[in-house]
Design a protein around this motif. Structure first.
Motif, PDB file in Angstrom:
ATOM      1  N   LEU A 292       0.834  -1.203   0.000  1.00  0.00           N
ATOM      2  CA  LEU A 292       0.000   0.000   0.000  1.00  0.00           C
ATOM      3  C   LEU A 292       0.869   1.254   0.000  1.00  0.00           C
ATOM      4  CD1 LEU A 292      -2.865   1.235   0.272  1.00  0.00           C
ATOM      5  CD2 LEU A 292      -2.522   1.182   2.752  1.00  0.00           C
ATOM      6  N   HIS A 294       0.578   5.660  -0.609  1.00  0.00           N
ATOM      7  CA  HIS A 294      -0.333   6.794  -0.763  1.00  0.00           C
ATOM      8  C   HIS A 294       0.465   8.092  -0.788  1.00  0.00           C
ATOM      9  CE1 HIS A 294      -4.650   8.132  -0.377  1.00  0.00           C
ATOM     10  NE2 HIS A 294      -3.966   9.257  -0.425  1.00  0.00           N
ATOM     11  N   THR A 332      -3.863   7.346   7.453  1.00  0.00           N
ATOM     12  CA  THR A 332      -4.000   7.204   5.996  1.00  0.00           C
ATOM     13  C   THR A 332      -4.235   5.750   5.619  1.00  0.00           C
ATOM     14  OG1 THR A 332      -2.555   9.108   5.645  1.00  0.00           O
ATOM     15  CG2 THR A 332      -2.853   7.618   3.790  1.00  0.00           C
ATOM     16  N   SER A 336      -7.704   4.267   3.808  1.00  0.00           N
ATOM     17  CA  SER A 336      -7.660   3.525   2.544  1.00  0.00           C
ATOM     18  C   SER A 336      -8.395   2.201   2.672  1.00  0.00           C
ATOM     19  CB  SER A 336      -6.203   3.276   2.142  1.00  0.00           C
ATOM     20  OG  SER A 336      -5.516   4.493   1.917  1.00  0.00           O
ATOM     21  N   GLU A 341     -10.225   6.760   1.219  1.00  0.00           N
ATOM     22  CA  GLU A 341      -9.135   7.289   0.393  1.00  0.00           C
ATOM     23  C   GLU A 341      -8.783   6.256  -0.675  1.00  0.00           C
ATOM     24  OE1 GLU A 341      -7.660  10.199   0.738  1.00  0.00           O
ATOM     25  OE2 GLU A 341      -7.954  10.872   2.803  1.00  0.00           O
ATOM     26  N   LYS A 342      -8.426   6.722  -1.854  1.00  0.00           N
ATOM     27  CA  LYS A 342      -7.991   5.811  -2.918  1.00  0.00           C
ATOM     28  C   LYS A 342      -6.471   5.819  -2.948  1.00  0.00           C
ATOM     29  CE  LYS A 342      -8.920   4.643  -7.755  1.00  0.00           C
ATOM     30  NZ  LYS A 342      -9.593   3.374  -7.450  1.00  0.00           N
ATOM     31  N   PRO A 343      -5.835   4.682  -2.690  1.00  0.00           N
ATOM     32  CA  PRO A 343      -4.367   4.665  -2.627  1.00  0.00           C
ATOM     33  C   PRO A 343      -3.722   4.939  -3.973  1.00  0.00           C
ATOM     34  CG  PRO A 343      -5.240   2.432  -2.495  1.00  0.00           C
ATOM     35  CD  PRO A 343      -6.421   3.356  -2.436  1.00  0.00           C
TER      36      PRO A 343
END
Length: 552
Positions: A292, A294, A332, A336, A341-343
């Motif tokens: 992941l 971001h 964060t 996600s 939130e869109k990574p």
């Protein structure tokens, strides 16, 4: 200790006015603080510890009054002094380090102006001398580039830096007594340790006495020579710290100490049995996070990488903890995972579903599977709704059940989280902190999710209420087969509740594995620093020298 105490409180009683009536909240409190000594006032919210401390420095709220008793500073009773007379000794002989640096500092004045104000109040007139002393004080409390800090505003400083500014103000005139009211509440453990070390250094340097107000038994155990345990406005027990921890006499003190996770050096969590794998191994995991990443855009056109290649797997029916200090990437990461939130890169699977591939309607349906319990139960509940409406609301949004069926679901959940149905008509402000958090948990469970993300879900609670909520979470997990992603900066709590843990630092995962392995054999120097900063270890070791056979 022999000699006249620097601070002597005798038979202090304090009341607050509520409409036309007076309600007594402190009942006949007596205690001493000797020169160079640290005495800790400990207890839950409503115990009277803060009111007692505010009385010492003459800062009771406008609806408060001292009914009886004496507060003697070096033999002189100051309990009935008017505010103008107390102004002469505040800062010079008695100083306060308040709990919340965010509200204690003026947002529209520079740091230098606020530190310099205490000097001006006590007669300093030379502007150059004041500016020089301000820089000297900021440097003394460990702030880098003190000349720059003096020109900055509070919003430009971190929480730990702001707390150091408050300490600089408190020690500017080398007072005889500092009243420290929860001086490290809400700070990361390593920042907390540095702040407490600083107070100790200044105390030894100037011979200052400290009255430490705290709900953190670990901090009190490590830093105080004597403990005063309060409940319901009365002293339940007091004595030398090590002796009290080793053999508390009162039932309340025993419960308070038993509930304090920072005073327990063992891993309590019972390992979950390994699943029998008759299917794809990936099915054993409720959440899979792979690489992941971001990035956030910056004003100058660049990017800031908040999360950098984090990977972990969360086995069904277990608890995985994300730990780390502010700025580590915890928030964060969970935003996600729950789809807020869109990574930038990487993959997140929740119950086998790749959430990055979901469109708006599918994403909304997906959120039934994973629910978030926020940190602050005081802010996360709508004050305009009652308890029934708060828990019912997700059913209205996601599940069009009949009214009677919704009521049965709400009542059943209230029973399950250990709350009386008589609370259904109450507003959040009429509930205690622990009750509010139980309502928040019930609201998260009403849609029967598979995964709960618990974002600092017990950090705002007193130690005994915290223990009750942790016990509830464990019972719910065992009864309902829930999977928890537990986010916390409190490693003592993580040690109790989690099966596995990922340690995050500046957006990167520095270590991951079973809790017992991470706590007893960490491979990362950062993890070792975090573990070393957990308060309570020193206090427990001192207590064990008095009671070698004790578990605590």
């Amino acid at each position: 200790m022999s000699g006249t105490p620097l601070l002597s409180i005798r038979d202090l009683s304090v009341s607050y006015r509520e409409k036309d009536d007076w309600s007594r909240v402190v009942h006949g409190v007596s205690l001493d603080v000797h020169r160079g000594e640290v005495v800790a006032l400990v207890g839950e919210s409503g115990s009277g510890k803060t009111t007692t401390a505010q009385s010492v420095i003459g800062l009771l709220p406008g609806n408060g009054r001292i009914d009886q008793g004496e507060i003697r500073l070096d033999g002189t009773d100051i309990s009935r002094w008017p505010s103008r007379r107390l102004d002469a000794i505040r800062g010079a002989r008695i100083s306060l380090i308040p709990q919340d640096p965010g509200s204690a500092l003026n947002p529209i004045r520079t740091i230098g102006a606020q530190v310099g104000e205490i000097l001006k109040i006590h007669g300093w007139r030379d502007k150059k001398a004041i500016a020089s002393r301000v820089v000297e004080l900021l440097a003394r409390v460990g702030l880098t580039e003190p000349e720059l800090r003096a020109r900055q505003y509070p919003h430009e400083l971190s929480g730990g830096m702001k707390q150091r500014v408050l300490i600089a103000i408190a020690v500017a005139l080398q007072p005889e007594l500092i009243v420290a009211d929860e001086p490290t509440s809400g700070l990361d453990v390593t920042v907390q340790r540095r702040i407490l070390d600083l107070i100790d250094e200044l105390r030894l340097e100037f011979g200052t006495s400290v009255l430490l107000v705290t709900h953190d038994l670990g901090v009190a155990a490590d830093r105080a020579g004597r403990l005063v345990v309060m409940q319901g406005g009365r002293i339940q027990e007091e004595g030398p710290t090590a002796a009290l921890i080793a053999a508390p006499r009162s039932a309340y003190a025993r419960r308070l100490l038993a509930d304090a996770p920072s005073l327990d050096m063992t891993v309590r969590r019972q390992p979950r049995p390994e699943p029998i794998r008759e299917r794809d191994e990936a099915d054993d995991f409720a959440v899979i996070v792979e690489d992941l990443t971001h990035d956030f855009p910056l004003a100058d056109g660049g990017t800031f990488r908040a999360v950098d290649g984090i990977s972990f797997r969360l086995r069904r029916g277990t608890t995985h903890a994300l730990v780390g200090e502010s700025g580590s990437g915890k928030t964060t990461t969970i935003r996600s995972i729950v789809g807020f939130e869109k990574p930038t890169a990487g993959r997140i699977l929740v119950d086998g579903t790749d959430i990055a591939a979901l469109h708006r309607a599918d994403l909304r349906r997906f959120r039934r599977k994973i629910q978030l319990v926020y940190q602050n139960p005081f802010a996360s509940l709508d004050p305009r709704q009652n308890v029934f409406e708060i828990i019912e609301e997700p059913l209205l949004n996601f599940d069009k059940r009949e009214k009677d069926e919704r009521r049965r679901s709400v009542e059943s959940l209230l029973d399950r989280v250990g709350l009386s149905r008589t609370l259904l008509g109450r507003a959040p402000h009429a509930l205690s902190g622990g009750q509010r958090q139980r309502v928040a948990i019930a609201r998260a469970l009403v849609l029967e999710p598979q995964v709960l993300v618990l974002d600092e879900a017990v950090s705002a609670l007193d130690v005994t209420v915290q223990a009750q909520v942790l016990k509830l979470l464990d019972e719910l997990q065992r009864d309902l087969g829930l999977t928890y992603l537990f986010v916390s900066h409190d490693l003592a709590v993580v040690r109790q509740i989690a099966d596995s843990v990922s340690v995050l630092h500046r957006g990167r995962q520095v270590e991951s594995g079973p809790v017992e392995q991470i706590f007893h054999a960490p491979t990362s120097s950062y993890t070792r620093d975090l573990l070393a900063a957990i308060p309570g270890r020193t206090g427990v070791e001192r207590a064990r020298t008095l009671s070698p056979g004790s578990d605590r």
